[in-house]
Design a protein around this motif. Structure first.
Motif, mmCIF file in Angstrom:
data_model
loop_
_atom_site.group_PDB
_atom_site.id
_atom_site.type_symbol
_atom_site.label_atom_id
_atom_site.label_comp_id
_atom_site.label_asym_id
_atom_site.label_seq_id
_atom_site.Cartn_x
_atom_site.Cartn_y
_atom_site.Cartn_z
ATOM 1 N N ASP A 41 0.560 -4.915 -8.563
ATOM 2 C CA ASP A 41 -0.750 -4.282 -8.784
ATOM 3 C C ASP A 41 -1.794 -4.679 -7.756
ATOM 4 O O ASP A 41 -2.966 -4.307 -7.886
ATOM 5 C CB ASP A 41 -1.258 -4.632 -10.183
ATOM 6 N N HIS A 89 -7.748 -12.004 -1.799
ATOM 7 C CA HIS A 89 -6.518 -11.323 -1.356
ATOM 8 C C HIS A 89 -6.606 -11.265 0.173
ATOM 9 O O HIS A 89 -6.958 -10.252 0.765
ATOM 10 C CB HIS A 89 -6.442 -9.940 -1.992
ATOM 11 N N MET A 121 -9.495 -9.149 1.796
ATOM 12 C CA MET A 121 -10.141 -8.480 0.670
ATOM 13 C C MET A 121 -10.757 -9.557 -0.206
ATOM 14 O O MET A 121 -10.079 -10.166 -1.030
ATOM 15 C CB MET A 121 -9.133 -7.654 -0.134
ATOM 16 N N PRO A 128 -3.508 -4.616 -3.957
ATOM 17 C CA PRO A 128 -3.585 -3.638 -2.869
ATOM 18 C C PRO A 128 -2.741 -4.038 -1.655
ATOM 19 O O PRO A 128 -2.516 -5.226 -1.396
ATOM 20 C CB PRO A 128 -5.076 -3.637 -2.502
ATOM 21 N N ALA A 174 -10.647 -7.527 -4.467
ATOM 22 C CA ALA A 174 -9.511 -6.591 -4.406
ATOM 23 C C ALA A 174 -9.344 -5.920 -5.763
ATOM 24 O O ALA A 174 -9.010 -6.578 -6.749
ATOM 25 C CB ALA A 174 -8.237 -7.340 -4.015
ATOM 26 N N LYS A 175 -9.561 -4.621 -5.815
ATOM 27 C CA LYS A 175 -9.392 -3.888 -7.074
ATOM 28 C C LYS A 175 -7.914 -3.635 -7.327
ATOM 29 O O LYS A 175 -7.160 -3.304 -6.411
ATOM 30 C CB LYS A 175 -10.158 -2.563 -7.013
ATOM 31 N N TYR A 176 -7.513 -3.793 -8.566
ATOM 32 C CA TYR A 176 -6.115 -3.572 -8.927
ATOM 33 C C TYR A 176 -5.742 -2.103 -8.727
ATOM 34 O O TYR A 176 -6.553 -1.204 -8.966
ATOM 35 C CB TYR A 176 -5.870 -3.967 -10.381
ATOM 36 N N THR A 177 -4.509 -1.896 -8.326
ATOM 37 C CA THR A 177 -4.037 -0.525 -8.105
ATOM 38 C C THR A 177 -3.279 0.029 -9.306
ATOM 39 O O THR A 177 -3.017 1.225 -9.370
ATOM 40 C CB THR A 177 -3.115 -0.478 -6.875
ATOM 41 N N GLN A 192 4.993 -3.886 4.571
ATOM 42 C CA GLN A 192 3.890 -4.854 4.648
ATOM 43 C C GLN A 192 4.410 -6.101 5.355
ATOM 44 O O GLN A 192 4.668 -7.118 4.703
ATOM 45 C CB GLN A 192 3.369 -5.234 3.264
ATOM 46 N N TYR A 212 -10.593 -6.426 -11.044
ATOM 47 C CA TYR A 212 -10.439 -6.888 -9.658
ATOM 48 C C TYR A 212 -10.072 -8.367 -9.640
ATOM 49 O O TYR A 212 -10.208 -9.080 -10.643
ATOM 50 C CB TYR A 212 -11.745 -6.684 -8.877
#
Length: 412
Positions: free
Chosen positions: A240, A278, A250, A242, A253-256, A357, A274
């Motif tokens: 979850d 990150h 970040m 980013p 960092a907002k959860y995805t 990544q 969030y």
């Protein structure tokens, strides 16, 4: 229940303490020599105080960098900030540390002392790198100061944590000396090697835990509740967060994705949308190419890339017979290998397990591997944060120990 009080010695970033607080214990003091780790402890003290008041507005404002740290710290009673004692424990400081803690106690008793001295002197890696095998390292004998705290405060129990190398350092000389010293000052103690993944931590990490009880009656290490840990790094722990590029930061960092069973059950996610820190390192082109090779080999062949398997143009060391596993990918479908403080120096041993990544893991990912909740903030910047995380006790394991000690204390 009556509030149970404890002192945390050599407290680090507070992983052991976090587990005890979750089980209702109240910290009287944390003693830690590292400035950044002490700042982390103060910020966490602020979190717990504001959480008790059921108003975390200022804490979340700090996480989002809307207010400076001083404004957060100034929002809690000064004695709570002073309960974090940023001093090295030695012959010159110990009386002053006693005085500070005695003042904080204000006639309350100490139920338990927890903590573990710095482990480099006992660690296998530390001994292998020292020409004298760490025999003259003063950290070998920090347990003697720990014992002085036991004599001064006379807690009913203590918990002493250290690395697996304690069992073999000096042919077990230090371990035996510890147990003898604890016995001489009136504590019966027993030890056990604990595996963190048996307590919900997604990491293969072994630690020696010594638990002692005041009195001459023989004490046996208590049975701890363990779990079957089938969760996986990639789909349960990292899924979850980013996507990050090398060198990307970040701060918020907002959860995805929505929280899953693991993140909810372990309280890794804390009800906000969030997390922070990150942040990952930048990497040069050579390292990125090596990381890609390592990821490909691990994901497709389940084989570790050895240094002497690299193309000659990518090799910078002539030594192709020792330390061949310089590059290691986190296992996405299992549990991580042990996170240690060396992660603060480079990310080669902690490569993110995804060919899309290509990078080393972020500060937040390392914290999650150690089972720190997402609202835990590490002070001092990226390098200091990695070091604190690598040296920490996983809070999930600490919480299981705390739960057992709570029952022992409440039941006599």
């Amino acid at each position: 229940m009556n509030k149970l009080n404890y002192i945390d010695l050599f407290a680090g970033a507070g992983g052991l303490s976090e587990g005890f607080i979750r089980q209702g214990f109240v910290p009287i003091a944390h003693v830690e020599m590292n400035k950044e780790a002490s700042d982390t402890l103060r910020t966490r003290v602020a979190f717990h105080h504001l959480q008790q008041k059921q108003d975390l507005t200022k804490y979340y404002s700090y996480l989002k960098q809307d207010i400076p740290r001083d404004k957060l710290w100034n929002s809690i009673p000064e004695e709570l900030l002073e309960s974090v004692i940023n001093e090295e424990i030695d012959d010159n400081s110990i009386k002053n540390i006693f005085f500070k803690i005695d003042t904080l106690l204000d006639s309350k008793k100490v139920d338990i002392i927890i903590g573990g001295p710095p482990c480099q002197a006992y660690s296998l890696v530390g001994r292998s790198r020292d020409p004298n095998n760490m025999r003259d390292d003063k950290r070998n004998f920090l347990f003697r100061y720990y014992a002085k705290f036991l004599v001064h405060y006379k807690p009913k129990y203590f918990v002493f944590e250290n690395v697996l190398g304690l069992l073999t350092a000096g042919n077990a000389k230090y371990l035996n000396e510890m147990l003898e010293l604890f016995s001489e000052i009136g504590y019966s103690a027993d030890f056990k090697v604990l595996k963190t993944d048996e307590f919900g931590v997604l990491q293969k990490r072994k630690r020696v835990i010594i638990i002692g009880r005041k009195g001459k009656k023989k004490f046996n290490f208590p049975e701890l509740n363990t779990i079957e840990n089938k969760w996986e790094i990639k789909k349960d722990l990292f899924f979850d967060l980013p996507v990050l590029k090398p060198g990307q930061e970040m701060s918020v960092a907002k959860y995805t994705k929505q929280a899953n069973e693991y993140l909810s059950k372990t309280e890794t996610r804390n009800g906000i949308n969030y997390t922070t820190q990150h942040i990952t390192r930048n990497h040069n082109e050579r390292d990125l190419e090596i990381y890609s090779l390592a990821i490909d080999r691990w994901l497709n062949d389940r084989e570790r890339l050895k240094y002497n398997d690299l193309p000659k143009r990518l090799q910078t060391h002539k030594n192709t017979t020792a330390f061949l596993d310089r590059y290691k990918v986190i296992d996405p479908v299992g549990h991580s290998h042990t996170v240690v403080a060396h992660i603060s120096k480079d990310g080669h041993y902690y490569i993110y397990p995804d060919e899309n990544q290509v990078r080393s893991i972020s500060v937040r990912e390392a914290a999650r591997i150690q089972s720190f909740p997402d609202n835990y903030f590490f002070e001092g910047g990226r390098t200091a944060s990695f070091k604190q995380i690598g040296n920490a006790v996983p809070p999930l394991m600490a919480e299981t120990i705390a739960n057992k000690l709570k029952h022992l204390l409440m039941n006599g």
